[in-house]
Design an enzyme around this catalytic site. Sequence first.
Site, PDB file in Angstrom:
ATOM      1  N   SER A   1       0.602  -1.191   0.127  1.00 31.93           N
ATOM      2  CA  SER A   1       0.138  -0.125   0.026  1.00 31.93           C
ATOM      3  C   SER A   1       0.901   1.137   0.028  1.00 31.93           C
ATOM      4  CB  SER A   1      -0.809   0.012   1.426  1.00 31.93           C
ATOM      5  OG  SER A   1      -1.349   1.308   1.367  1.00 31.93           O
TER       6      SER A   1
ATOM      7  N   ASP B   1      -4.568   3.770  -1.713  1.00 22.24           N
ATOM      8  CA  ASP B   1      -5.813   3.941  -0.758  1.00 22.24           C
ATOM      9  C   ASP B   1      -6.122   5.502  -1.147  1.00 22.24           C
ATOM     10  OD1 ASP B   1      -5.980   1.835   0.850  1.00 22.24           O
ATOM     11  OD2 ASP B   1      -3.920   2.264   1.388  1.00 22.24           O
TER      12      ASP B   1
ATOM     13  N   MET C   1     -12.052   4.728  -0.469  1.00 15.46           N
ATOM     14  CA  MET C   1     -12.894   5.097   0.928  1.00 15.46           C
ATOM     15  C   MET C   1     -13.194   6.473   0.706  1.00 15.46           C
ATOM     16  SD  MET C   1      -9.680   3.561   3.136  1.00 15.46           S
ATOM     17  CE  MET C   1      -8.354   3.482   1.715  1.00 15.46           C
TER      18      MET C   1
ATOM     19  N   MET D   1     -11.210  -5.542   6.329  1.00 14.08           N
ATOM     20  CA  MET D   1     -10.440  -4.538   6.933  1.00 14.08           C
ATOM     21  C   MET D   1     -10.107  -4.997   8.356  1.00 14.08           C
ATOM     22  SD  MET D   1      -9.920  -1.952   4.748  1.00 14.08           S
ATOM     23  CE  MET D   1      -9.207  -0.964   5.915  1.00 14.08           C
TER      24      MET D   1
ATOM     25  N   GLY E   1      -8.673   4.547   7.040  1.00 17.18           N
ATOM     26  CA  GLY E   1      -8.631   6.038   7.140  1.00 17.18           C
ATOM     27  C   GLY E   1      -7.292   6.251   7.257  1.00 17.18           C
ATOM     28  N   PHE E   2      -6.415   5.577   7.711  1.00 17.20           N
ATOM     29  CA  PHE E   2      -5.089   5.760   8.282  1.00 17.20           C
ATOM     30  C   PHE E   2      -4.005   4.465   8.251  1.00 17.20           C
ATOM     31  CE2 PHE E   2      -7.718   8.367  10.650  1.00 17.20           C
ATOM     32  CZ  PHE E   2      -7.118   9.972  10.389  1.00 17.20           C
ATOM     33  N   GLY E   3      -2.987   4.728   7.907  1.00 15.61           N
ATOM     34  CA  GLY E   3      -1.799   3.354   7.879  1.00 15.61           C
ATOM     35  C   GLY E   3      -1.107   3.595   9.411  1.00 15.61           C
TER      36      GLY E   3
ATOM     37  N   GLY F   1      -4.596  -3.787   6.708  1.00 17.74           N
ATOM     38  CA  GLY F   1      -4.457  -2.933   8.007  1.00 17.74           C
ATOM     39  C   GLY F   1      -3.717  -3.685   9.013  1.00 17.74           C
ATOM     40  N   GLY F   2      -2.486  -3.273   9.279  1.00 15.14           N
ATOM     41  CA  GLY F   2      -1.830  -3.582  10.395  1.00 15.14           C
ATOM     42  C   GLY F   2      -1.155  -4.950  10.043  1.00 15.14           C
TER      43      GLY F   2
ATOM     44  N   GLY G   1       1.509  -1.805   4.273  1.00 14.68           N
ATOM     45  CA  GLY G   1       1.981  -0.184   3.971  1.00 14.68           C
ATOM     46  C   GLY G   1       3.006  -0.113   4.720  1.00 14.68           C
ATOM     47  N   SER G   2       2.908   0.130   6.011  1.00 15.48           N
ATOM     48  CA  SER G   2       3.978   0.379   6.918  1.00 15.48           C
ATOM     49  C   SER G   2       4.973  -0.625   7.168  1.00 15.48           C
ATOM     50  CB  SER G   2       3.695   1.246   8.367  1.00 15.48           C
ATOM     51  OG  SER G   2       2.507   0.325   8.849  1.00 15.48           O
TER      52      SER G   2
HETATM   53  C1  DX5 Z   1      -6.285   1.906   5.878  1.00 15.18           C
HETATM   54  C2  DX5 Z   1      -5.817   1.585   4.336  1.00 15.18           C
HETATM   55  C3  DX5 Z   1      -4.485   0.539   4.266  1.00 15.18           C
HETATM   56  C4  DX5 Z   1      -3.358   1.042   5.000  1.00 15.18           C
HETATM   57  C5  DX5 Z   1      -2.659   0.152   5.413  1.00 15.18           C
HETATM   58  O1  DX5 Z   1      -7.338   2.731   5.585  1.00 15.18           O
HETATM   59  O2  DX5 Z   1      -6.828   0.959   3.620  1.00 15.18           O
HETATM   60  O3  DX5 Z   1      -4.529   0.353   2.972  1.00 15.18           O
HETATM   61  O4  DX5 Z   1      -2.514   1.840   3.997  1.00 15.18           O
HETATM   62  O5  DX5 Z   1      -1.468   0.683   6.164  1.00 15.18           O
HETATM   63  P1  DX5 Z   1      -0.851  -0.167   7.236  1.00 15.18           P
HETATM   64  O6  DX5 Z   1      -0.285  -1.537   6.566  1.00 15.18           O
HETATM   65  O7  DX5 Z   1       0.258   0.585   7.726  1.00 15.18           O
HETATM   66  O8  DX5 Z   1      -1.566  -0.450   8.282  1.00 15.18           O
HETATM   67 ZN    ZN Z   2      -6.340  -0.007   1.817  1.00 12.45          ZN
END
Ligand code: DX5
Ligand code: ZN
Length: 224
Positions: free
Chosen positions: A11, A38, A71, A140, A145-147, A180-181, A201-202
């Site tokens: 991501s 995203d 989103m 999810m 909304g956030f990484g 997510g996570g 993502g992270s």
């Molecule tokens: C959250 C996004 C995810 C996010 C994942 O709303 O849909 O795709 O970027 O990021 P991480 O892996 O850092 O949770």
């Molecule tokens: Zn996503």
Amino acid sequence: MTTKAIKLAPSILAADFARLGEQVAEAERAGADRIHVDVMDGHFVPNLSMGAAVVRSLRKVTRLPLEAHLMISNPDFFVEEFAQAGADSFLVHWEGNNDLSRTVQCIRALGKRVGVAINPATAASVLEEILQDLDQVLVMTVNPGFGHQHFLHTVLPKITRARQMIDQNMPGSCDLEVDGGVDATTAPLAVAAGADVLVAGSAIFNDSESVTAAMERLRTALRP
Ligand code: DX5
Ligand code: ZN
């Protein structure tokens, strides 16, 4: 744990946007299966991210499928623009969409792959009547909304329920993706529960290691 190949979908929300092309190219060389984009509108979720222009630019630097995770409050208004920009697939949310079947058919009519995403508090059973129209289901494991959020372990039984629904109704033809996570600790849990595509993502784009090293770490964690 399943032994079938697990797909990784980096991501780019966590990427260094000043080096986005470079980082996506590295992810491709390191064996990413698709790139997860995203898209947030500050309304459906309390954050802003990126639009079709980013997909258009990425289309020039990677051959990987680009999946747009929308989103946003009115996905129907934007799918055509994203498709023209080069998106290959769309993930649209069940939540807040009073006419989900229309959205799904609209994406299909553009010749693109389509998936439905469900939030942590949404039951897998909402997928029952739409599943036969889908190429992907996205569960999810954080609130969208956030990484950089923590993986919600309470969602694991729902991943297994979604896996059972897919295996009963469309074996082999619908991806089960988790978002997510996801990191080296939680990825094996999601896969054991039934996921076959992992968005990360992270855990892939961070300052402490290269994209290549991060992806190798995730793959190592998934080896039996
Ligand atoms: C959250 C996004 C995810 C996010 C994942 O709303 O849909 O795709 O970027 O990021 P991480 O892996 O850092 O949770
Ligand atoms: Zn996503």
